[in-house]
Design a protein around this motif. Structure first.
Motif, PDB file in Angstrom:
ATOM      1  N   ILE A 767      38.874  17.476  33.671  1.00 33.94           N
ATOM      2  CA  ILE A 767      38.349  16.100  33.712  1.00 33.94           C
ATOM      3  C   ILE A 767      37.036  16.058  34.482  1.00 33.94           C
ATOM      4  O   ILE A 767      36.065  15.424  34.053  1.00 33.94           O
ATOM      5  CB  ILE A 767      39.390  15.152  34.351  1.00 33.94           C
ATOM      6  N   GLN A 771      33.413  15.100  32.894  1.00 32.08           N
ATOM      7  CA  GLN A 771      32.634  14.021  33.503  1.00 32.08           C
ATOM      8  C   GLN A 771      31.267  14.519  33.948  1.00 32.08           C
ATOM      9  O   GLN A 771      30.255  13.815  33.800  1.00 32.08           O
ATOM     10  CB  GLN A 771      33.397  13.437  34.697  1.00 32.08           C
ATOM     11  N   GLN A 794      34.684  10.985  26.272  1.00 27.29           N
ATOM     12  CA  GLN A 794      35.437   9.985  27.032  1.00 27.29           C
ATOM     13  C   GLN A 794      36.862   9.861  26.508  1.00 27.29           C
ATOM     14  O   GLN A 794      37.813   9.686  27.279  1.00 27.29           O
ATOM     15  CB  GLN A 794      34.722   8.626  26.952  1.00 27.29           C
ATOM     16  N   SER A 795      37.011   9.965  25.199  1.00 27.62           N
ATOM     17  CA  SER A 795      38.351   9.923  24.602  1.00 27.62           C
ATOM     18  C   SER A 795      39.201  11.096  25.079  1.00 27.62           C
ATOM     19  O   SER A 795      40.393  10.938  25.375  1.00 27.62           O
ATOM     20  CB  SER A 795      38.241   9.943  23.075  1.00 27.62           C
ATOM     21  N   ILE A 797      38.824  12.647  27.950  1.00 25.68           N
ATOM     22  CA  ILE A 797      39.150  12.347  29.348  1.00 25.68           C
ATOM     23  C   ILE A 797      40.342  11.406  29.425  1.00 25.68           C
ATOM     24  O   ILE A 797      41.263  11.600  30.238  1.00 25.68           O
ATOM     25  CB  ILE A 797      37.934  11.734  30.079  1.00 25.68           C
ATOM     26  N   ASP A 798      40.353  10.378  28.587  1.00 23.59           N
ATOM     27  CA  ASP A 798      41.455   9.412  28.594  1.00 23.59           C
ATOM     28  C   ASP A 798      42.789  10.095  28.315  1.00 23.59           C
ATOM     29  O   ASP A 798      43.802   9.807  28.974  1.00 23.59           O
ATOM     30  CB  ASP A 798      41.208   8.315  27.555  1.00 23.59           C
ATOM     31  N   VAL A 799      42.793  10.999  27.347  1.00 21.65           N
ATOM     32  CA  VAL A 799      44.025  11.725  27.012  1.00 21.65           C
ATOM     33  C   VAL A 799      44.453  12.607  28.183  1.00 21.65           C
ATOM     34  O   VAL A 799      45.640  12.647  28.552  1.00 21.65           O
ATOM     35  CB  VAL A 799      43.827  12.580  25.741  1.00 21.65           C
ATOM     36  N   GLU A 801      43.717  12.268  31.391  1.00 21.75           N
ATOM     37  CA  GLU A 801      44.165  11.449  32.522  1.00 21.75           C
ATOM     38  C   GLU A 801      45.592  10.964  32.308  1.00 21.75           C
ATOM     39  O   GLU A 801      46.392  10.907  33.251  1.00 21.75           O
ATOM     40  CB  GLU A 801      43.216  10.265  32.726  1.00 21.75           C
ATOM     41  N   ASN A 802      45.918  10.626  31.076  1.00 21.08           N
ATOM     42  CA  ASN A 802      47.283  10.225  30.751  1.00 21.08           C
ATOM     43  C   ASN A 802      48.248  11.382  30.972  1.00 21.08           C
ATOM     44  O   ASN A 802      49.340  11.210  31.527  1.00 21.08           O
ATOM     45  CB  ASN A 802      47.345   9.737  29.303  1.00 21.08           C
ATOM     46  N   GLU A 902      41.880  16.246  19.814  1.00 20.56           N
ATOM     47  CA  GLU A 902      40.741  15.637  20.513  1.00 20.56           C
ATOM     48  C   GLU A 902      39.608  16.648  20.700  1.00 20.56           C
ATOM     49  O   GLU A 902      38.428  16.320  20.537  1.00 20.56           O
ATOM     50  CB  GLU A 902      41.184  15.090  21.865  1.00 20.56           C
TER      51      GLU A 902
END
Length: 946
Positions: A767, A771, A794-795, A797-799, A801-802, A902
């Motif tokens: 991550i 970033q 960004q997508s 990163i979202d995955v 982070e989840n 992703e």
């Protein structure tokens, strides 16, 4: 230059941004206090021993104890009536004036015996009161986590003060006399006042509203005396006893040291220099320990283990003295006491009281530091008077007494450990803010009287729940109550009561059961007939002749189901009564609009087909697996499970995702036996299931409730999919609760936790790296391609982070399999509470709970997460930022389907041929979606553009 200095302070002492200034102020404060102590104590002690003799020391100890008890009473009243700031400043002024007066007395050489005792007493009280006030202030200024990092650095100020004060005493006394040394000490005391005022303004006045309210409420609720507060708390009781024992041992060691030194050195100034030199030398050793050893020991050993170092060291020194009763050995013992007590032991003692609520802590700590310390001094004095005066024993015999007290000391430390953990548990629970009220679990009465009451007058739901609990238990005293349930108005209660009768003697209540055959309820009629055929004297031919062709379809359908079940082990019976023909007729009838009468009839036929094992009728089950009626679908799932036919596996797996059918689907899959576990493992490897299905797979495994379930779930913990790993850890926990006889190898689980921690750390790194790539890309001129790439990154990163959150939950579930589940649950709740104090206490509790291996790998990750939430300057975890190609390669190899897709999308929009080698291995992936997108990505990257 400034960032470099901050970096050095952080790496060496653990200081972070926002803590440096306040830490130096605290360090300067305790530096001055201990400097004063090391000036006045050697001076007055030398005068006392020289003029009154070492034999007078025990009387001094007793006097200190007597006066300290009364002092503590008035001191605690002052603490309740005024703020700590006012009480501290007032006491500092009084001690400063007293030492100025002593300087004048020495100047005019009018020091008499009474004044010697007074100042010996004053110095003892100054030592306990001033240092106690400082550490109470430190406990208010810093929380448990800050204290663990900073008390070592701050405590170094005390030791540095000891070094400076000791050597300063030697220089001033030898050059100008002790009266000037005492006067300088009085001035140093006054210098402490502006420092404490600054500390109070910086930290205490800026406390959060929550902390202020918490302390105000707790202070208003504390009405007990200090002694009662300590008695009510095991934690404080053990801490007070440990403090008392350590003081007794220290005084006994001090007496031996002083006695031997006085016999060897007759001149008072030389004796004062001797004391000053060795006290300072001990403090030099303590300073080295404090700066470079204390924090490491506390981090690796924890509080309770660190507390053991001092008593063990004194014990070894005492054993050496028994062999070589000489002054040099006493110098070693005094050195161990003087250096370890002010470094490792002091930090550990102050940390050990951190979990106690502040209002109780302030009052109790003052009592422990002043009264307990002084009473222990008095006990030491009484022992010395009794041993030396009355028994006329050599001071060498004191060593035996020291060893006895050290043994008790060590035992108390072991008892303190559990009390320390309990205090943290309690403190975390008290400070937690729950968003919803905790649901109280309904506790069913289990006594026979209560069971009868429920059967006789309870609600339908209560009766059904109790019957479910009694399943497989043969309770003779409840037999009549269960038989009476056959007359209950509810058909569901009657049905469950019949199932219970199977536990009793053959023929029990057979007449009542036979009467229920005429009821118009499919489940009730079937269970009645099933009971009759197995628990009555009727033979199979009589039974089927009587019921199979009955004019009532409730009875004939139930009898047909009985025939199918009996035919499993008796094929001749199936042939005799034409089972296949009868089923065919039922199928034809129910497949026509005219023939379809009741959904219950369809449900019974589905189960009948399943038990018959006649595969040509299985399409009937397949059709009704897609029925719109939930009731029929549930029975179709049950039927599919009874067949254990491979054709139904996929559909049963799909039903795992639907809450209404999940339990039925799990039971159905369980009927496939352990062979279904291989299917589940293959599905995991292929990564071919949706999230809402795959997260239910571990529940299917745990349904077998066997040691093999543990083995398979451990294999699923190696899955690339973090969702499956989390659900597997949950399933293992529930399995352990359900079956205590199963074996869990904690060593294996520790290795699994370490593996999950590596996954968590690599996710943090990924991550941060993505970033970092985004931040650099934003500096470039914006165009459509960059925007598309930004969205793709960004997508991803979202995955991640989840998955980071899921992985952390998985770590805690796995920790619950190694440690006490309740401890881990309260820690997890505390860590993610809205209350900062709860987070801090939870971190400290976990730090003490984990063993060394897990602490080094797991704890920094958790602390990093919590610290990030508090917006501190995070330096607890080294985050590695790696090039884009490196992290994309890592994610492709070690992550599940979702991340792979992703990454493939990101590589596609990056449109760079250098990423083709990363994608190539996915062309052979078992998952068709991953394989398809891998081909599409490669085609896109290798497409020749004109």
């Amino acid at each position: 230059m400034l960032p470099l200095l901050k970096n050095i302070l952080n790496k060496t002492f653990g200081l972070r941004d926002g803590e440096i200034y306040i830490s130096f102020l605290m360090q300067l404060y305790i530096f001055l206090v201990i400097t004063v102590l090391l000036i006045v104590k050697p001076t007055v002690n030398a005068l006392f021993v020289n003029q009154l003799g070492a034999d007078s020391l025990p009387y001094g100890y007793l006097l200190v104890a007597l006066v300290a008890v009364f002092t503590s009473i008035f001191y605690n009243k002052a603490v309740r009536a005024f703020s700590l700031l006012k009480v501290t400043i007032g006491s500092l002024v009084i001690f400063s004036l007293a030492f100025i007066a002593l300087s004048i007395v020495l100047h005019y050489n009018i020091l008499e015996k009474g004044l010697l005792y007074f100042y010996y007493l004053s110095i003892s009280l100054f030592a306990v009161i001033a240092t106690s006030q400082f550490w109470i202030l430190a406990n208010m200024v810093f929380n448990a986590r800050e204290a663990k990092r900073l008390f070592g650095f701050i405590g170094a100020g005390a030791i540095a003060g000891g070094v400076f004060g000791g050597y300063l005493t030697s220089i001033i006394v030898s050059s100008y006399g002790n009266k000037y040394a005492i006067f300088i000490a009085a001035l140093f005391i006054l210098c402490c006042i502006p420092i404490i005022q600054k500390i109070w303004k910086l930290r205490i006045q800026k406390m959060t509203t929550y902390v202020r309210k918490q302390r105000k409420d707790s202070e208003s609720n504390v009405q007990d005396s200090s002694f009662n507060l300590i008695l009510k708390s095991k934690h404080l009781t053990y801490l007070a006893l440990i403090t008392g024992i350590s003081v007794i041992v220290a005084k006994l060691v001090d007496f031996q040291f002083s006695d031997f030194a006085n016999k060897a050195i007759s001149d008072p100034d030389e004796l004062a220099s001797f004391f000053g030199f060795w006290f300072s030398t001990f403090n030099v050793i303590a300073l080295v320990l404090q700066l470079f050893i204390t924090n490491r020991f506390l981090s690796r050993l924890g509080v309770s283990s660190t507390l053991l170092i001092l008593p063990l060291g004194i014990a070894l020194g005492s054993l050496l003295f028994l062999t070589f009763p000489e002054l040099w050995v006493l110098v070693i013992i005094k050195g161990i006491d003087g250096s370890f007590k002010q470094s490792l032991n002091k930090a550990a003692v102050e940390l050990s009281i951190m979990p106690i609520p502040n209002s109780i802590k302030n009052q109790a700590k003052s009592f422990i530091d002043v009264a307990v310390d002084s009473i222990a001094t008095g006990i030491a004095g009484f022992l010395l008077i009794f041993l030396i005066k009355r028994l006329d024993l050599s001071t060498s015999y004191i060593t035996i007494i020291i060893l006895l007290f050290v043994f008790i000391w060590i035992l108390l430390i072991y008892r303190l450990r559990e009390a320390y953990f309990d205090s943290f548990r309690t403190n975390i629970q008290k400070t937690l803010v729950f968003e919803a009220k905790t649901k109280k679990r309904e506790k069913y009465e289990t006594t026979l009287v209560a069971a009868r009451r429920i059967f006789n007058s309870g609600a339908e739901t209560e009766i059904l729940s109790l019957l479910e609990q009694l399943d497989s238990y043969r309770l003779i005293p409840l037999k009549d109550s269960i038989i009476n349930l056959l007359e209950h108005p509810s058909n569901c209660v009657k049905t469950e009561a019949i199932k219970q009768l199977f536990q009793y003697d053959r023929g029990t209540a057979i007449k009542k059961v036979e009467a229920l055959v005429t009821e118009q309820n499919d489940d009730l009629v079937y269970n009645a007939l099933n009971y009759i055929i197995h628990h009555s004297n009727i033979n199979a031919d009589e039974f089927f002749d009587k019921y199979l062709n009955h004019e009532t379809d409730y009875i004939s359908n139930a009898a047909l189901l009985c025939l199918a079940k009996e035919g499993v082990n008796n094929n001749k019976l199936s042939i005799k009564y034409n089972l296949q023909t009868r089923i065919a007729q039922q199928v034809r009838t129910l497949n026509t609009p005219e023939g379809f009468s009741r959904k219950e009839a369809v449900a019974k036929l589905l189960v009948t087909i399943a038990y018959s094992g006649i595969e040509k009728f299985y399409p009937f089950i397949t059709v009704h697996l897609n029925n719109r009626d939930q009731y029929i679908v549930k029975y179709a799932i049950k039927a599919a499970g009874i067949t254990a036919n491979e054709r139904f596996v996929d559909e049963l797996l799909n039903y795992l995702s639907i809450k209404e059918y999940r339990k039925r689907a799990i039971k159905a899959l369980k009927n496939y036996g352990t062979g279904i576990t291989k299917t589940i493992l293959d599905l995991d490897k292929s990564e071919d299931l949706a999230d809402n299905i795959k997260q239910q797979l571990p529940k299917v495994i745990s349904a077998f409730n066997s040691q093999n379930s543990v083995k398979i779930l451990l294999r699923l913990l190696k899955s690339n999919d973090v969702v499956i790993r989390l659900e597997s850890s949950k399933a293992l926990l529930k399995l352990r609760q359900k079956n205590q006889s199963l074996f869990y190898n904690k060593r294996i689980f520790r290795s699994v936790i370490l593996r999950e921690s590596r996954y968590y750390k690599s996710t943090i790194d990924a991550i941060a790296s993505i970033q970092n790539t985004i931040n650099h890309a934003l500096l470039e001129p914006e165009n459509d391609t960059i925007t598309e790439v930004f969205i793709a990154r960004q997508s991803l990163i979202d995955v991640l982070e989840n998955q980071l959150e899921t992985s952390l939950t998985c770590i805690f579930k796995l920790l619950s399999l190694v440690y006490d589940e309740a401890d881990i649950e309260v820690t997890y709740s505390g860590l993610f509470s809205e209350v900062k104090e709860a987070r801090v206490n939870a971190l400290e509790f976990l730090d003490n709970l984990l063993n060394a291996q897990l602490k080094s790998k797991v704890f920094p990750l958790i602390e990093h997460t919590v610290i990030e939430e508090d917006h501190f300057d995070s330096t607890v975890l080294k985050i590695n930022t790696i090039p884009e190609k490196a992290y994309l390669t890592m994610l492709i190899k070690r992550r599940g389907k979702r991340v792979k897709l992703e990454v493939l999308h990101l590589i596609k929009v990056l449109d760079n041929k250098k990423y083709v080698p990363i994608v190539m291995p996915l062309k052979k992936h078992r998952n068709k979606d991953v394989k398809f997108f891998a081909y599409a990505t490669i085609d896109s990257l290798t497409d020749v553009k004109l």
